[in-house]
Design an enzyme around this catalytic site. Structure first.
Site, mmCIF file in Angstrom:
data_model
loop_
_atom_site.group_PDB
_atom_site.id
_atom_site.type_symbol
_atom_site.label_atom_id
_atom_site.label_comp_id
_atom_site.label_asym_id
_atom_site.label_seq_id
_atom_site.Cartn_x
_atom_site.Cartn_y
_atom_site.Cartn_z
ATOM 1 N N GLY A 143 0.801 -1.213 0.000
ATOM 2 C CA GLY A 143 0.000 0.000 0.000
ATOM 3 C C GLY A 143 0.834 1.263 0.000
ATOM 4 C CB CYS A 144 0.382 4.423 1.877
ATOM 5 S SG CYS A 144 -1.303 4.835 1.365
ATOM 6 C CB ALA A 145 4.599 1.282 3.429
#
Length: 359
Positions: A143-145
């Site tokens: 995801g966002c990481a």
């Protein structure tokens, strides 16, 4: 130390104003929520003005099954990915000569918003003349990481193979996961926040033949952290209709309480304190997330100015967003000796930190 030589971004074809996204959501959700106008304030209060998506806005108000969504993901991921790779290797004036695909030794492909086997980088290799022994490392589910993790793993690769040149290609088409019949608050918040984006970075080892005539960021340290028993903080629920967003309202408070010790320990391990950080390259998960960063780390709001700009212009694109922020910093040409801290958070719940130094 491995160096980030160039970063390219590609914005999908359709730009939408936040007001237009609000109107579409109102038309789809108004009969299901008695307090729809209060809930729609999340669109207005998120400090997002424009976003980019891969399909016309009216498409999202129509029914689509998982097969159609995923086929569109594969098509657009390949098309936009090819553009991003070519822009990154061209360097947009950074290199004396464009980098040849044959000079690339490995490709890390980062995504969480669609499924493809063969993975997207393999499909791209059929359109761009990479060597057939180029290493392929697809990474899914961060995801966002994901963008920050991709840079970290590419740096690890270049430490092991110091002559290597490595691409990190991040493609997210979050808009294709929008569920018009999902009346959860997570889906409504996701509709106010997420968008599509594509970015590609070139990382080179110490002994690479690629040289630069201006300061570029070296990756001098990285670290990862997982919060135990936190699977429900963010991610996807996979249902017959596709991917349904999981987005806990507790994320800002989790960041405030968890991120500070994580960052300060990382800096201390590397002989630094927060006042040594020249540039804070933060993934702008949302307005409240950036405020939580500032509170937990003791940074002035000026430290997140560029992250706020990227959020305002693009929304949250998941994994490529941190590369959009990095590219903006690199465009501003930091001077030799500047120290950068890169931070991104994602499903798991997890965090990734990188320490950069311009040399």
């Amino acid at each position: 130390m491995p160096k980030i030589m160039s970063v390219s971004i590609v914005k999908p074809s359709y730009e939408i104003k936040q007001e237009s996204a609000t109107e579409l959501t109102r038309s789809l959700f108004s009969e299901k929520f008695d307090n729809i106008e209060r809930l729609l304030k999340v669109f207005e209060n998120g400090d997002i003005e424009t976003r980019h998506i891969c399909m016309p806005l009216e498409w999202y108000g129509e029914p689509h099954d998982f097969e159609e969504r995923n086929n569109l993901y594969i098509k657009h991921a390949v098309d936009y990915g090819v553009q991003a790779v070519k822009k990154c290797l061209d360097g947009e004036g950074l290199f004396e000569n464009s980098i040849k695909p044959s000079e690339v030794d490995a490709i890390f492909f980062i995504s969480s918003s669609g499924i493809s086997t063969p993975s997207i980088e393999a499909r791209i290799m059929n359109q761009i003349p990479f060597r057939d022994d180029t290493k392929r490392i697809p990474i899914w589910g961060l995801g966002c990481a994901g963008g920050a993790v991709g840079l970290s793993r590419a740096a690890d690769y270049c430490l092991a193979y110091p002559k290597a040149n490595v691409l990190v290609l991040s493609v997210e088409l979050c808009s294709l996961t929008f569920q018009k019949d999902d009346y959860s608050k997570s889906n409504l918040v996701g509709a106010s926040l997420f968008s599509d984006g594509i970015a590609c970075a070139l990382i080179s080892g110490d002994e690479s033949s690629i040289t630069m005539n201006r300061p570029m960021p070296q990756i001098i340290a990285t670290t990862s952290k997982l919060m135990p028993e936190s699977e429900d903080v963010m991610g996807w629920d996979l249902k017959n209709s596709g991917l349904h967003v999981v987005f806990s309202k507790s994320i800002p408070s989790i960041i405030t309480n968890w991120l500070g010790p994580f960052v300060h320990t990382f800096l201390e391990t590397n002989g630094l304190a927060k006042d040594d950080i020249t540039h804070f390259i933060a993934h702008p998960g949302g307005k409240k997330v950036l405020e939580a960063y500032e509170e937990s780390l003791g940074f002035e709001s000026s430290k997140t100015t560029i992250s706020r700009e990227i959020l305002r212009e693009n929304g949250n694109m998941s994994s490529p967003t941190i590369l959009y922020v990095l590219q903006r910093f690199m465009e501003n040409e930091p001077v030799a000796g500047d120290i950068g801290l890169m931070a991104a958070l994602g499903p798991g719940f997890c965090g990734e930190l990188l320490l950069l130094k311009w040399e």
